[in-house]
Write an enzyme that holds these catalytic residues in place. Structure first.
Site, short mmCIF file in Angstrom:
data_model
loop_
_atom_site.label_atom_id
_atom_site.label_comp_id
_atom_site.label_asym_id
_atom_site.label_seq_id
_atom_site.Cartn_x
_atom_site.Cartn_y
_atom_site.Cartn_z
N SER A 196 3.40 9.65 2.68
CA SER A 196 4.01 8.74 3.73
C SER A 196 4.85 9.33 4.70
CB SER A 196 4.43 7.58 3.41
OG SER A 196 4.97 6.94 3.98
N GLU A 217 6.83 7.67 6.15
CA GLU A 217 8.44 7.16 5.82
C GLU A 217 9.25 8.15 5.13
OE1 GLU A 217 9.42 3.33 6.39
OE2 GLU A 217 7.79 3.47 7.22
N TYR A 238 10.51 2.20 -1.34
CA TYR A 238 9.54 3.42 -1.00
C TYR A 238 9.71 4.95 -0.66
CZ TYR A 238 5.44 3.87 1.38
OH TYR A 238 3.37 4.30 2.00
P1 NDP Z 1 -2.89 -1.00 0.03
O1 NDP Z 1 -1.18 -1.61 -0.16
O2 NDP Z 1 -3.45 -1.84 0.43
O3 NDP Z 1 -2.84 -0.38 -1.47
C1 NDP Z 1 -2.26 -0.07 -2.73
C2 NDP Z 1 -3.62 -0.57 -3.81
O4 NDP Z 1 -3.18 0.20 -5.09
C3 NDP Z 1 -4.29 -2.03 -4.57
O5 NDP Z 1 -4.97 -0.99 -4.67
C4 NDP Z 1 -3.40 -1.95 -6.03
O6 NDP Z 1 -3.62 -2.92 -6.63
C5 NDP Z 1 -2.68 -0.22 -6.01
N1 NDP Z 1 -2.13 -0.65 -7.27
C6 NDP Z 1 -0.51 -1.29 -6.57
N2 NDP Z 1 0.08 -1.34 -8.01
C7 NDP Z 1 -0.85 -0.02 -9.36
C8 NDP Z 1 -0.39 0.54 -10.67
N3 NDP Z 1 0.70 0.20 -11.01
N4 NDP Z 1 -1.46 0.65 -10.98
C9 NDP Z 1 -2.68 0.75 -10.62
N5 NDP Z 1 -3.01 0.42 -9.04
C10 NDP Z 1 -2.01 -0.48 -8.00
O7 NDP Z 1 -2.03 0.57 0.46
P2 NDP Z 1 -2.85 1.51 0.93
O8 NDP Z 1 -4.51 1.58 1.05
O9 NDP Z 1 -2.68 0.84 2.80
O10 NDP Z 1 -2.27 3.35 0.87
C11 NDP Z 1 -3.08 3.42 0.22
C12 NDP Z 1 -1.61 5.11 -0.26
O11 NDP Z 1 -1.36 5.86 0.84
C13 NDP Z 1 -0.36 4.27 -1.08
O12 NDP Z 1 0.06 4.88 -1.70
C14 NDP Z 1 0.31 3.95 0.61
O13 NDP Z 1 1.96 3.85 0.44
C15 NDP Z 1 0.00 5.30 1.13
N6 NDP Z 1 0.33 5.05 2.22
C16 NDP Z 1 -0.18 4.95 3.43
C17 NDP Z 1 0.33 4.39 4.90
C18 NDP Z 1 -0.43 3.29 5.69
O14 NDP Z 1 -0.03 3.03 6.68
N7 NDP Z 1 -1.95 2.61 5.08
C19 NDP Z 1 0.84 5.20 5.38
C20 NDP Z 1 0.93 6.24 5.28
C21 NDP Z 1 1.43 6.11 2.69
P3 NDP Z 1 -3.88 -4.01 -6.56
O15 NDP Z 1 -5.62 -4.96 -5.70
O16 NDP Z 1 -4.15 -4.44 -7.75
O17 NDP Z 1 -2.79 -4.99 -6.21
P1 GDP Z 2 6.73 -0.23 8.06
O1 GDP Z 2 5.85 1.23 9.28
O2 GDP Z 2 5.28 0.95 6.05
O3 GDP Z 2 7.42 -0.54 7.14
O4 GDP Z 2 5.03 -1.17 7.87
P2 GDP Z 2 4.86 -2.62 8.35
O5 GDP Z 2 3.82 -2.82 9.43
O6 GDP Z 2 5.57 -3.69 7.60
O7 GDP Z 2 6.01 -2.43 9.90
C1 GDP Z 2 6.31 -2.20 10.94
C2 GDP Z 2 7.48 -2.34 12.31
O8 GDP Z 2 7.65 -3.29 12.64
C3 GDP Z 2 8.82 -2.00 10.85
O9 GDP Z 2 9.93 -1.83 11.81
C4 GDP Z 2 8.87 -3.40 10.54
O10 GDP Z 2 10.69 -3.57 11.02
C5 GDP Z 2 9.02 -3.74 12.48
N1 GDP Z 2 8.51 -5.11 12.22
C6 GDP Z 2 8.76 -6.39 13.07
N2 GDP Z 2 8.51 -7.94 12.73
C7 GDP Z 2 8.13 -7.95 11.66
C8 GDP Z 2 7.86 -9.02 11.06
O11 GDP Z 2 7.89 -9.66 11.13
N3 GDP Z 2 6.70 -8.22 10.24
C9 GDP Z 2 6.41 -6.62 9.59
N4 GDP Z 2 6.05 -6.29 7.88
N5 GDP Z 2 7.24 -5.88 10.42
C10 GDP Z 2 7.66 -6.07 11.03
#
Ligand code: NDP
Ligand code: GDP
Length: 322
Positions: free
Chosen positions: A124, A126, A148
């Site tokens: 990520s 992040e 995270y």
């Molecule tokens: P989501 O939060 O939407 O999905 C996370 C998934 O992980 C869910 O299916 C959840 O299942 C599963 N999960 C969580 N804990 C466990 C566990 N202990 N065992 C098995 N499964 C588990 O994430 P995204 O689809 O948005 O992202 C996919 C990946 O990419 C993640 O690793 C995220 O950190 C990473 N990432 C995402 C970004 C983004 O902007 N979306 C940017 C960079 C990296 P359940 O439904 O049961 O909760």
């Molecule tokens: P992140 O980049 O993975 O932390 O994704 P988020 O969507 O959670 O947050 C993106 C940015 O939006 C961060 O800088 C947050 O502090 C900002 N932010 C401002 N208001 C909110 C809010 O109400 N909810 C969330 N989730 N983020 C917020």
């Protein structure tokens, strides 16, 4: 014979897009799901009859091995994680167990069963956190700003380490924020589009937000899953930044979302609550340089920022009308 792929995190945002993409390429797709008292299969309902779900958890080493024995995959995509930055301060140890050690558990399972299985790790932006260079690329120093982000740095380096220690085909995709109508409701983009749709339909009066100034490089999840697959099709494993190369503030996202439904005086609907949403440490500014991915993978994003916002607002409008 058709290739098999095992996806962890199949029920999240990226999992279903990746599954759809792999199905279109002729793969047999397996998804790992953890046991929940009330399963949430909303994001996979359209593909539920085309994929095979296997029970398992990143906390349970044996369940990962079982899933590999059952799916016999050529490729494993590790998308599962505790992925919400804000929650990682409330549950830092659990975040480390899922998002950091979970990666080692999966890599160990692969190493013990079949080292030839190709592995994709969802790293990520992040990890760049308090950025030390702009734009951020593969060689930019990591400076994570949340439990995270720290856990993702561990996941990244353990992937690199297994590649170098055991000659495994393990890749880390450093993806910048990517969104879609399937994005979890707590993330700011989906929180905004969901609220804008409800405000437009008269179901909600205000949208409460924190700081509107942070900037993110936001792309479309559907575009980004192709890059994951491309990484595993190369001759040698490597790490790639995946991003649009453009960033926008939360405020710009809000403005375009309201404009999509024809509301121009959007400020009057915002309830600012910066202290409630304040994070112990913030990531202010992310923008990625994906030129390595363009050169080696031939990957570029297809969806513009405005198209992404409109897609999410229109999807939420449809859902809220039902
Ligand atoms: P989501 O939060 O939407 O999905 C996370 C998934 O992980 C869910 O299916 C959840 O299942 C599963 N999960 C969580 N804990 C466990 C566990 N202990 N065992 C098995 N499964 C588990 O994430 P995204 O689809 O948005 O992202 C996919 C990946 O990419 C993640 O690793 C995220 O950190 C990473 N990432 C995402 C970004 C983004 O902007 N979306 C940017 C960079 C990296 P359940 O439904 O049961 O909760
Ligand atoms: P992140 O980049 O993975 O932390 O994704 P988020 O969507 O959670 O947050 C993106 C940015 O939006 C961060 O800088 C947050 O502090 C900002 N932010 C401002 N208001 C909110 C809010 O109400 N909810 C969330 N989730 N983020 C917020």
């Amino acid at each position: 014979m058709a290739k098999s792929a095992l996806i962890t995190g199949i029920t999240g945002q990226d999992g279903p897009y990746l599954a759809e993409f792999l199905l279109s390429k002729g793969y047999k797709v397996f998804g790992l799901v953890r046991r929940l008292s009330t399963p949430n299969f909303e994001n996979i309902k359209e593909i539920s009859d085309k994929i095979t779900l296997l029970s398992g958890d990143l906390l349970d080493q044996g369940s990962l091995a079982d899933a590999i024995y059952k799916s016999e995959p050529q490729e494993i995509y590790n998308l599962a994680a505790q992925s919400f930055v804000r929650a990682s301060w409330d549950q830092p140890v659990l975040t480390g167990e899922f998002t950091a050690l979970g990666v080692t558990r999966m890599l160990e399972a692969i190493r013990n069963i079949d080292k030839k299985i190709k592995f994709y790790q969802a790293s990520s932006s992040e990890m760049f956190g308090k950025v030390t260079e702009t734009p951020q690329k593969e060689t930019t120093r990591f400076y994570p700003r949340s439990p995270y982000g720290v856990a993702k740095v561990y996941g990244h380096y353990i992937t690199v380490n297994y590649r170098e220690s055991y000659e495994m085909f393990a890749c880390s995709g450093i993806l910048f924020n990517h969104e879609s109508p399937r994005r979890g409701i707590e993330f700011v983009t989906r929180k905004i589009t969901h609220a804008v749709a409800r405000i437009k339909l008269g179901k909600q009066k205000k949208l409460e937000l924190g700081d509107l100034s942070p900037k993110r490089d936001w792309g479309f999840s559907g575009d980004y899953v192709e890059a994951m697959w491309l990484m595993l099709q190369q001759e040698k494993p490597d790490d790639f930044v995946i991003a649009t190369g453009e960033n926008h503030s939360v405020e710009e996202f809000v403005k375009i979302a309201f404009e999509t439904v024809g509301i121009s005086d959007w400020e009057q609907y915002i309830q600012s609550n910066v202290s409630e949403h304040m994070r112990p440490a913030e990531v202010d500014y992310l923008i990625g340089d994906a030129s390595k991915a363009k050169k080696i993978l031939g990957w570029t994003p297809k969806t513009s920022f405005k198209e992404l916002v409109e897609m999410m607002v229109n999807s939420d409008l449809e859902k809220e009308k039902k």
